[in-house]
Design a protein around this motif. Structure first.
Motif, short mmCIF file in Angstrom:
data_model
loop_
_atom_site.label_atom_id
_atom_site.label_comp_id
_atom_site.label_asym_id
_atom_site.label_seq_id
_atom_site.Cartn_x
_atom_site.Cartn_y
_atom_site.Cartn_z
N PRO A 318 0.78 -1.24 0.00
CA PRO A 318 0.00 0.00 0.00
C PRO A 318 0.82 1.29 0.00
CG PRO A 318 0.09 -0.88 2.21
CD PRO A 318 0.84 -1.85 1.36
N SER A 319 2.12 1.24 0.25
CA SER A 319 2.89 2.48 0.35
C SER A 319 3.09 3.15 -1.00
CB SER A 319 4.25 2.20 1.01
OG SER A 319 5.00 1.28 0.22
N ASP A 320 3.17 2.36 -2.05
CA ASP A 320 3.36 2.89 -3.40
C ASP A 320 2.34 2.24 -4.33
OD1 ASP A 320 4.23 3.97 -5.76
OD2 ASP A 320 6.14 2.92 -5.82
N PRO A 321 1.08 2.64 -4.24
CA PRO A 321 0.02 1.96 -5.00
C PRO A 321 0.13 2.15 -6.50
CG PRO A 321 -0.84 3.94 -3.95
CD PRO A 321 0.55 3.74 -3.42
N ASP A 322 0.94 3.12 -6.97
CA ASP A 322 1.05 3.40 -8.40
C ASP A 322 2.29 2.79 -9.02
OD1 ASP A 322 -1.31 4.95 -8.34
OD2 ASP A 322 -0.16 6.69 -7.63
N ALA A 414 6.46 -10.19 0.28
CA ALA A 414 5.93 -8.88 -0.11
C ALA A 414 5.12 -8.89 -1.39
CB ALA A 414 7.06 -7.87 -0.22
N ALA A 415 5.37 -9.85 -2.28
CA ALA A 415 4.64 -9.86 -3.55
C ALA A 415 4.83 -11.20 -4.24
CB ALA A 415 5.11 -8.72 -4.47
N GLU A 416 3.96 -11.43 -5.23
CA GLU A 416 4.08 -12.61 -6.09
C GLU A 416 3.35 -12.33 -7.39
OE1 GLU A 416 3.27 -17.47 -6.02
OE2 GLU A 416 2.74 -16.23 -4.29
N VAL A 417 3.91 -12.86 -8.48
CA VAL A 417 3.24 -12.80 -9.78
C VAL A 417 3.12 -14.22 -10.32
CG1 VAL A 417 3.92 -10.45 -10.34
CG2 VAL A 417 5.44 -12.33 -10.95
N PHE A 418 2.06 -14.48 -11.06
CA PHE A 418 1.76 -15.84 -11.49
C PHE A 418 1.10 -15.80 -12.86
CE2 PHE A 418 -0.24 -20.02 -11.45
CZ PHE A 418 0.66 -20.80 -10.74
N PHE A 419 1.62 -16.61 -13.80
CA PHE A 419 1.07 -16.70 -15.15
C PHE A 419 0.68 -18.14 -15.43
CE2 PHE A 419 1.57 -17.56 -19.70
CZ PHE A 419 0.73 -16.60 -20.24
N ASP A 420 -0.54 -18.36 -15.96
CA ASP A 420 -1.05 -19.69 -16.24
C ASP A 420 -1.03 -19.95 -17.74
OD1 ASP A 420 -2.53 -22.09 -16.46
OD2 ASP A 420 -3.66 -21.61 -14.66
N GLU A 421 -0.24 -20.94 -18.15
CA GLU A 421 -0.13 -21.26 -19.57
C GLU A 421 -1.43 -21.81 -20.16
OE1 GLU A 421 4.58 -22.61 -19.78
OE2 GLU A 421 3.00 -24.13 -19.72
N GLU A 430 0.25 -7.96 -4.04
CA GLU A 430 1.16 -7.02 -3.39
C GLU A 430 0.83 -6.95 -1.90
OE1 GLU A 430 1.52 -3.21 -5.77
OE2 GLU A 430 -0.18 -4.21 -6.76
N SER A 431 1.85 -7.13 -1.08
CA SER A 431 1.73 -7.03 0.38
C SER A 431 2.99 -6.39 0.93
CB SER A 431 1.53 -8.42 1.01
OG SER A 431 0.42 -9.09 0.48
N PHE A 432 3.34 -5.23 0.40
CA PHE A 432 4.65 -4.65 0.67
C PHE A 432 4.80 -4.10 2.08
CE2 PHE A 432 4.94 -4.93 -3.91
CZ PHE A 432 6.30 -5.14 -4.13
N ASP A 433 3.73 -4.08 2.87
CA ASP A 433 3.87 -3.64 4.26
C ASP A 433 3.96 -4.83 5.21
OD1 ASP A 433 1.26 -4.54 4.06
OD2 ASP A 433 0.39 -2.90 5.23
N ALA A 434 4.18 -6.03 4.68
CA ALA A 434 4.22 -7.24 5.52
C ALA A 434 5.32 -7.15 6.58
CB ALA A 434 4.43 -8.48 4.66
N GLN A 435 4.97 -7.57 7.78
CA GLN A 435 5.92 -7.71 8.88
C GLN A 435 5.64 -9.03 9.59
OE1 GLN A 435 5.72 -4.27 11.43
NE2 GLN A 435 6.79 -2.97 9.96
N SER A 436 6.71 -9.68 10.04
CA SER A 436 6.58 -11.02 10.61
C SER A 436 7.08 -11.07 12.04
CB SER A 436 7.34 -12.03 9.75
OG SER A 436 6.87 -12.01 8.42
N ILE A 437 6.63 -10.12 12.83
CA ILE A 437 7.00 -10.04 14.24
C ILE A 437 5.79 -10.36 15.10
CG2 ILE A 437 8.87 -8.40 13.84
CD1 ILE A 437 6.91 -6.20 14.71
#
Length: 457
Positions: A318-322, A414-421, A430-437
Motif C-alpha cells: 500500500p505504500s506505493d500503489p502506483d 511482499a509480492a508474487e506474480v503468477f502466469f497460467d499457460e 502485493e503485500s509490501f507492508d508485511a511484517q513477521s514479528i
C-alpha cells in the motif's frame, strides 16, 4: 513423471546439494562463453535493461524464461544485488536448530515426526543422492524461519484469459503457533495443537466488503496429509459464518471474493448458493508460501545458480500503489535481484483430482526461502509459473525489533506474480507492508478466535 520441468531444467547440476555454498560475492558468468572468449561475469550493483535479458537466460528457470515477455519489459531496470550473501539467522531459530538437531524423522510416506522447532534438516546433513532428499528440502522450505508469521494488507490484481482486470483489497495474516522457535526453548509457554492460524478480510470490491475467513491447520497434518484444515468464512449478506465448501487446501486459503454473476443476493436459495460459492478456495495470491510436504512424492531435480527478488529494494501497495509492473502487470524486474544457489525439487501429488499434479519449487539453499514455484497439470502439461518477491527485514529502515531488542532477521512475503499457460490468465499480489514479528497478545487471541470473523475491529 515426464514433467516439463524435468525435461528442460537446463543447467541444473545432476546431483543434489553437496553441503557447500558458493563463496560470498562470487558472482557467476552470464552464460557459456563462445570459443576463444572469456565469459563476462555478473557484478554486484550493475543495472540491466531489457536488452541484457538474453545474457540472463542461464540464471532463470526455463519456465520463467519461456514467458520472459510477461515477466520482463522494455523499460525495466534490474539492479543486481548481492551474490550469495549470507543472511543471518535469528538466535532463537539458530538455538532451536542446534537444540533439536537430529530429532526430526521422515517415514516412508514423507510424514514428519520428532520435530519441535528450528530447521528440521540442516542442508549439510541432506544426502543429495538419497531417496528422501527432495522431501527433506520440502520440509525445510515449509518450516523455514518465518518469525512469528506475516501480517499485511494485500491487493490482488487478476486478469482472465480475455484480459479483463479485477482488483481486490484487504488484509491477511498467518500466525505460527506450534513450532515457533522462540516458543520452543526452555521457559516458553507450551504450544497448542494448531500448527498455524491464518485469515483475512476483504475491503474491496464493494460486493465482497466484510467477507472474512479463518484457517487453522492442525500440527497433526504433518503426519496425515489428508487431514483437512478448519476453514470458516463469514458472508455479510447472510450474516453468518459458514464452513468452507472446499474440503482440502494445500496452502493458504483464500475465498472467492465474489459469487459468479457479481453481487450476492439477499435471502433465499440464490443468496445461499452465492454464499456457498464464496466459500470455495480461489488458488491465487498466496501460492507457494505454504505447502503440505507429505502430500507429495518428491525428487531433487538438481542445484543451480539463479537470480531472484529475494531481497527487493522497492515498495508497492500500500505504500506505493502506483508502482508500474510493466504492460503485462507481472513484471518485478524494476527491483533488486540477488544471485542465489537454489535446489530445484519436484513433487507429484499423492492424490489426483486437484488443480495440478506436479509442483516444482526452487528453494534457496542458504535461507530455505521459495524463489520460484511451477504447478503443472498431467492432462496437458501446461504449467502455472510464479515468481515470489521477498523483503529482508534487516535492510528495511525502521523495521521493528523482536521483543527483547534483537533484529527480526526475517524475509517478508511482499509480492508474487503468477502466469497460467493453460488459458493465459494471471494474477499479482502485493503485500509490501508485511511484517513477521509477534503481535499483541490480545490481538492474537482475537484473530485466532471465532470473534474475528463476525466482529471486525
Amino acid at each position: 513423471m515426464p514433467s516439463l520441468a524435468a525435461l528442460v531444467i537446463g543447467s541444473v547440476t545432476a546431483s543434489g546439494f553437496a553441503g557447500e555454498l558458493p563463496p560470498e560475492h562470487a558472482c557467476p558468468a552470464f552464460g557459456e562463453p563462445s570459443p576463444g572468449s572469456t565469459a563476462e561475469r555478473v557484478a554486484e550493483g550493475m543495472v540491466l535493461a531489457r536488452a541484457d535479458l538474453l545474457r540472463l537466460s542461464a540464471l532463470l528457470p526455463p519456465e520463467v524464461w519461456r514467458h520472459r515477455d510477461a515477466f520482463f519489459h522494455e523499460e525495466m531496470r534490474m539492479a543486481i544485488g548481492a551474490c550469495h550473501r549470507r543472511y543471518p539467522v535469528p538466535s532463537a531459530y539458530r538455538l532451536a536448530t542446534e537444540r533439536f538437531a537430529g530429532r526430526a524423522r521422515l517415514d516412508a510416506d514423507g510424514n514428519l515426526t520428532g520435530y519441535t522447532a528450528g530447521l528440521p534438516f540442516p542442508p549439510e546433513t541432506i544426502d543429495g543422492a538419497g531417496s528422501d532428499a527432495g522431501a527433506r528440502w520440502a520440509w525445510n522450505a515449509e518450516l523455514r524461519n518465518r518469525g512469528a508469521g506475516p501480517s499485511a494488507r494485500f491487493r490482488i490484481t487478476e486478469w482472465a484469459g480475455a484480459g479483463d482486470e479485477e482488483i481486490s483489497q484487504g488484509s491477511w495474516f498467518q500466525h505460527l503457533i506450534a513450532h515457533r522457535a522462540d516458543l520452543a526453548l526452555p521457559g516458553a509457554p507450551a504450544a497448542g495443537s494448531a500448527a498455524w492460524v491464518a485469515g483475512g478480510r476483504f475491503a474491496e470490491p464493494a460486493d465482497a466488503r466484510g467477507v472474512a475467513w479463518q484457517q487453522t491447520r492442525a500440527a497433526a497434518a504433518a503426519q496425515r496429509f489428508g487431514l483437512p484444515d478448519d476453514v470458516f468464512v463469514f458472508t455479510p449478506a447472510l450474516r453468518k459464518v459458514r464452513r468452507a465448501s472446499t474440503a482440502w487446501v494445500d496452502g493458504l486459503y483464500l475465498p472467492r471474493h465474489r459469487a459468479p454473476g457479481g453481487v450476492i443476493g439477499a435471502g433465499g436459495v440464490a443468496a445461499a448458493g452465492a454464499a456457498a460459492s464464496l466459500t470455495e478456495n480461489a488458488a491465487r495470491g498466496f501460492t507457494g508460501l505454504e505447502i503440505r510436504p507429505n502430500a507429495y512424492v518428491w525428487r531433487v531435480l538438481g542445484v543451480r545458480e539463479v537470480i531472484a527478488p529475494l531481497n527487493a529494494a522497492r515498495g508497492g501497495y500500500p505504500s506505493d500503489p502506483d508502482r508500474d509492473f510493466g504492460p503485462s502487470g507481472l513484471s518485478l524486474a524494476d527491483d533488486r535481484w540477488d544471485v542465489r544457489q537454489a535446489v530445484a525439487i519436484q513433487g507429484a501429488l499423492r492424490e489426483t483430482g486437484r488443480d495440478y499434479d506436479w509442483l516444482t519449487l526452487y528453494v534457496d539453499t542458504q535461507t530455505q526461502q521459495p524463489l520460484y514455484v511451477i504447478a503443472e497439470r498431467r492432462s496437458d502439461h501446461r504449467a502455472g509459473v510464479g515468481i515470489l518477491l521477498h523483503r529482508w527485514s534487516g535492510d528495511r529502515p525502521g523495521y521493528p525489533a523482536w521483543p527483547g531488542g534483537e533484529p527480526a532477521s526475517v524475509f517478508d512475503p511482499a509480492a508474487e506474480v503468477f502466469f497460467d499457460e493453460r488459458d493465459g490468465s494471471a494474477w499479482r499480489r502485493e503485500s509490501f507492508d508485511a511484517q513477521s514479528i509477534p503481535i499483541a497478545e490480545d490481538e492474537l487471541r482475537y484473530r485466532t478466535s471465532s470473534a474475528f470473523l463476525e466482529r471486525p475491529r
